[in-house]
Each structure stands twice: as C-alpha cells, then as structure tokens.
Write a protein that holds these residues in place. Structure first.
Motif, PDB file in Angstrom:
ATOM      1  N   ARG A  67       0.478  -1.261  -0.352  1.00  0.00           N
ATOM      2  CA  ARG A  67       0.177   0.181  -0.106  1.00  0.00           C
ATOM      3  C   ARG A  67       0.581   1.212  -0.195  1.00  0.00           C
ATOM      4  O   ARG A  67       0.517   2.274  -0.641  1.00  0.00           O
ATOM      5  CB  ARG A  67      -0.513  -0.116   1.133  1.00  0.00           C
ATOM      6  CG  ARG A  67      -1.615   1.870   1.911  1.00  0.00           C
ATOM      7  CD  ARG A  67      -2.559   1.510   0.787  1.00  0.00           C
ATOM      8  NE  ARG A  67      -3.758   0.934   0.316  1.00  0.00           N
ATOM      9  CZ  ARG A  67      -4.445   0.926  -0.631  1.00  0.00           C
ATOM     10  NH1 ARG A  67      -4.324   2.048  -1.520  1.00  0.00           N
ATOM     11  NH2 ARG A  67      -4.706   0.406  -0.864  1.00  0.00           N
ATOM     12  N   ASP A  71       0.470   4.219  -3.216  1.00  0.00           N
ATOM     13  CA  ASP A  71       0.386   5.642  -2.402  1.00  0.00           C
ATOM     14  C   ASP A  71       1.446   6.207  -2.997  1.00  0.00           C
ATOM     15  O   ASP A  71       1.619   7.484  -3.575  1.00  0.00           O
ATOM     16  CB  ASP A  71       0.408   6.039  -1.312  1.00  0.00           C
ATOM     17  CG  ASP A  71      -1.351   5.273  -0.206  1.00  0.00           C
ATOM     18  OD1 ASP A  71      -1.864   4.807  -0.525  1.00  0.00           O
ATOM     19  OD2 ASP A  71      -1.366   5.255   0.623  1.00  0.00           O
ATOM     20  N   ARG A  87      -6.827  11.801 -10.776  1.00  0.00           N
ATOM     21  CA  ARG A  87      -6.796  11.257  -9.403  1.00  0.00           C
ATOM     22  C   ARG A  87      -8.456  11.635  -9.773  1.00  0.00           C
ATOM     23  O   ARG A  87      -9.054  11.767 -10.189  1.00  0.00           O
ATOM     24  CB  ARG A  87      -6.607  12.429  -8.410  1.00  0.00           C
ATOM     25  CG  ARG A  87      -5.707  12.144  -7.593  1.00  0.00           C
ATOM     26  CD  ARG A  87      -4.920  12.750  -6.548  1.00  0.00           C
ATOM     27  NE  ARG A  87      -3.755  12.704  -6.132  1.00  0.00           N
ATOM     28  CZ  ARG A  87      -3.077  11.467  -5.713  1.00  0.00           C
ATOM     29  NH1 ARG A  87      -3.715  10.046  -5.220  1.00  0.00           N
ATOM     30  NH2 ARG A  87      -2.238  10.695  -5.039  1.00  0.00           N
ATOM     31  N   THR A  88      -9.333  10.002  -9.158  1.00  0.00           N
ATOM     32  CA  THR A  88     -10.086   9.999  -8.991  1.00  0.00           C
ATOM     33  C   THR A  88     -10.478  10.066  -7.328  1.00  0.00           C
ATOM     34  O   THR A  88      -9.559  10.927  -6.684  1.00  0.00           O
ATOM     35  CB  THR A  88     -11.292   9.036  -9.311  1.00  0.00           C
ATOM     36  OG1 THR A  88     -10.235   7.769  -7.904  1.00  0.00           O
ATOM     37  CG2 THR A  88     -10.618   8.505 -10.603  1.00  0.00           C
ATOM     38  N   ASP A  89     -11.944   9.965  -6.678  1.00  0.00           N
ATOM     39  CA  ASP A  89     -11.964  10.334  -5.225  1.00  0.00           C
ATOM     40  C   ASP A  89     -11.502   9.683  -4.654  1.00  0.00           C
ATOM     41  O   ASP A  89     -10.859  10.475  -3.243  1.00  0.00           O
ATOM     42  CB  ASP A  89     -13.848   9.845  -5.111  1.00  0.00           C
ATOM     43  CG  ASP A  89     -14.798  10.902  -5.994  1.00  0.00           C
ATOM     44  OD1 ASP A  89     -14.324  12.020  -6.236  1.00  0.00           O
ATOM     45  OD2 ASP A  89     -15.401   9.994  -5.960  1.00  0.00           O
ATOM     46  N   ASN A  90     -11.106   8.015  -4.864  1.00  0.00           N
ATOM     47  CA  ASN A  90      -9.794   7.796  -3.417  1.00  0.00           C
ATOM     48  C   ASN A  90      -9.063   7.062  -4.472  1.00  0.00           C
ATOM     49  O   ASN A  90      -8.199   6.311  -3.863  1.00  0.00           O
ATOM     50  CB  ASN A  90     -11.042   6.719  -2.689  1.00  0.00           C
ATOM     51  CG  ASN A  90     -11.631   6.044  -3.274  1.00  0.00           C
ATOM     52  OD1 ASN A  90     -11.311   5.781  -5.052  1.00  0.00           O
ATOM     53  ND2 ASN A  90     -12.132   4.903  -3.043  1.00  0.00           N
ATOM     54  N   ALA A  91      -8.237   7.706  -5.730  1.00  0.00           N
ATOM     55  CA  ALA A  91      -7.626   6.245  -5.720  1.00  0.00           C
ATOM     56  C   ALA A  91      -7.004   7.181  -7.424  1.00  0.00           C
ATOM     57  O   ALA A  91      -7.279   8.482  -7.151  1.00  0.00           O
ATOM     58  CB  ALA A  91      -7.918   5.636  -6.750  1.00  0.00           C
ATOM     59  N   GLU A  93      -6.330   7.023 -11.717  1.00  0.00           N
ATOM     60  CA  GLU A  93      -5.915   5.905 -12.526  1.00  0.00           C
ATOM     61  C   GLU A  93      -5.239   6.157 -13.947  1.00  0.00           C
ATOM     62  O   GLU A  93      -5.014   8.120 -14.289  1.00  0.00           O
ATOM     63  CB  GLU A  93      -7.389   5.709 -13.050  1.00  0.00           C
ATOM     64  CG  GLU A  93      -8.137   7.955 -13.367  1.00  0.00           C
ATOM     65  CD  GLU A  93      -9.249   7.239 -13.439  1.00  0.00           C
ATOM     66  OE1 GLU A  93     -10.607   6.403 -13.435  1.00  0.00           O
ATOM     67  OE2 GLU A  93     -10.224   8.191 -13.959  1.00  0.00           O
TER      68      GLU A  93
END
Length: 318
Positions: A67, A71, A87-91, A93
């Motif tokens: 992890r 990050d 960036r997306t909401d929590n990751a 891509e």
C-alpha cells in the motif's frame, strides 16, 4: 516497436555488463512514461489473466508495504504525469486505460493486492525487498517482463542466492558483499542502474529458469537460426531503480524494459560510436558471461553486423 531513437543507450560504455554501476537518482525522474504505456499495461493484464502465478508473488505480511508503494506511485504520477494519470475520488487512474483486473478473466487471490494495482499504473515491474537475518530477500513482486529469470525461483530468497547464477556475483564474492552493503546503506537517496542484453524478437515477457539456463549453456543454440539478425535482434535495456520506503523500511526495486530493434542503430546519428561500442563490449565478454547472456552462439555474427554498421566495409579492426 517503432524505429524511433532509443531512449537509453547504456551500451555506449556508460553502463558495462557485469558491474554494479549504481548512480544517484533525482526522484523527479523516478518513473518513466512513454507512448507505449497502454500497450504495456494491456500486456500486464493479459499475463495476470493467463499465468498469474508466474508474474506475481507475495508474503501476506507485505500488504502494508505494498500500500505504501501504491500511495507513493499515485502521488508521483499525479504530480509528474497529469497528461496520462489523474486522481479520482479515492485513487488514481490511467487516462484511457483499465487500471484493474475487471474483465481480465482472472480470479487470482492476489487481485486485491496493492502491488498489483500499483503495477497497473506504470510500465515498470515492481519488486519488494525486505531485510531479515538472512539479508535482503524478495518478499513480494510483480514481474510481468522478466529478463531471463524466474520470479517463482527467486521468491523468498536473499540477494546472495538471487544473484548466484550471475558470473562474478555469487555468494562470498566482493560484488555480492558490496550489493548487500549498498542495500543496507540506502536511506533517502534513490539510485539507478542499467542493464542490457540482446534477444530474438520483441517479447516483453522473456522468462528463463535456472534449469533452462543450464540446458541452454550446455547446448549453446543460436537464437537466430535463419541468420537474419536484422529481422529478429532486439536490444533489451533495463532501467533499474532502488528506493527505500520511508515507513516500512523495505526497498522497492523497479525495472523498466525498453526494446529497440538492433537495426535502429543504423539510423542513429551516433551510429558509428554506438555500434562500435556495443561490438567492443560483446567481444570483451568471457565464456561464462556469454553463456549467461545466451549469446555464445551468436556473438560473432552480432559483432560482425555491428562492425558493418559502424564502419561499413572498412573495418579498422580486420
């Protein structure tokens, strides 16, 4: 692969084979992204679907370190490659890509591994090294593009055993001791090195087990049986980096593969110097080194072709 100029030419003499050759790395240049990003990632997903056990291994206790890798990569890619990663909401891509294993046909138990997610963001292979009483061992890894080695055979082994087949780098040798000390001394400074070889064809997935290596060395077959080196020979360049993870203390080893047709040198502006240097280094390899690289049967044909590239029919060494 195209005939564009090669990204790296360590065979110009700057990174000789069978040397350690570590150099400081600016972290802004940690990861490389080019126009082959999506094809590389598609190939990784294919390999995860078809041969999952050969391209990913992990000790379950490495999940937190995995992890940490994900990050770190996410932050680096968002900051340095906004044209290919977002960036997306929590990751994070890949723009235009598929960053997970959905639809790949695999139900591998590691599909939720953070290191797998990280590997599907970059063209690099990712190897986690962890320290214990035996030294630095391979504790987890995504290796979709091996350069003549087997991830399964190396899993869980310390550096001395990992490098045992490499001429001059076996247990008890000075290079083996130096590598261990370098790993121990790695702190905030990342480092990089280059390795290179010549292969037949442009396959990114290019494995070879220790037993296969022994069989190949004993028979020494040509990889170009039809003699057409121009059509089949590719220069395989590995850009390797080492970075100590600040939280876990593990070391992340990245390997980025670049494949260039040997014929690309003929169109290079430094054709003579590069071809001559590559030929010179091939001629300097001893028998054990040639066997390890799988070039015993083809070295002479390769060097003759390189000499023609460098000097035409006016080879000063003949």
């Amino acid at each position: 692969m195209s005939f564009r100029p090669p990204t790296h030419t360590p065979y110009d003499g700057s990174s000789k084979l069978f040397t350690i050759g570590l150099k400081p790395l600016n972290l802004d240049s940690w990861i490389e992204v080019d126009e082959y990003l999506l094809p590389y990632l598609a190939e990784k997903r294919r390999l995860y679907a078809e041969i999952p056990g050969k391209v990913f291994v992990e000790e379950q206790t490495t999940r937190e370190a995995q992890r940490e890798v994900l990050d770190l990569l996410g932050a680096h890619l968002a900051a340095n490659f906004p044209e290919t990663h977002r960036r997306t909401d929590n990751a994070i891509e890949v723009i235009g890509g598929t960053d997970n294993l959905e639809g790949s046909g695999t139900s591998a138990p590691f599909s939720d591994a953070p290191l797998v997610a990280a590997s599907l963001l970059v063209q690099e292979d990712l190897i986690l090294m962890r320290r214990d009483e035996s030294g630095w061992r391979l504790a987890a890894g995504s290796l979709c593009f091996p350069s003549s080695w087997s991830l399964i055979e190396k899993f869980g082994k310390p550096l001395q055993q990992i490098h045992a087949p490499v001429p001059g780098f076996g247990p008890g040798t000075r290079p083996a001791d130096l590598i261990n000390r370098m790993f121990d001394g790695l702190r905030g400074q990342a480092v990089e090195r280059y390795n290179w070889s010549i292969q037949a064809g442009n396959a990114l997935y290019h494995p070879l087990s220790n037993l296969e290596r022994i069989d190949r060395a004993s028979s020494r077959p040509s990889r170009f049986p039809d003699g057409d080196i121009d059509a089949h020979a590719f220069i395989r360049v590995e850009r390797q980096t080492l970075r100590k993870l600040p939280v876990s203390g593990d070391i992340l080893f990245t390997i980025r593969i670049h494949l260039d047709p040997l014929a690309v040198l003929e169109r290079h502006r430094d054709r003579a110097a590069l071809s001559a240097s590559l030929a010179e280094q091939l001629l300097a390899l001893d028998e054990a080194q040639l066997d390890y690289k799988g070039m015993t049967a083809d070295r002479d044909r390769l060097t003759e072709r390189l000499k023609v590239m460098a000097w035409g029919n006016n080879d000063p060494t003949s």
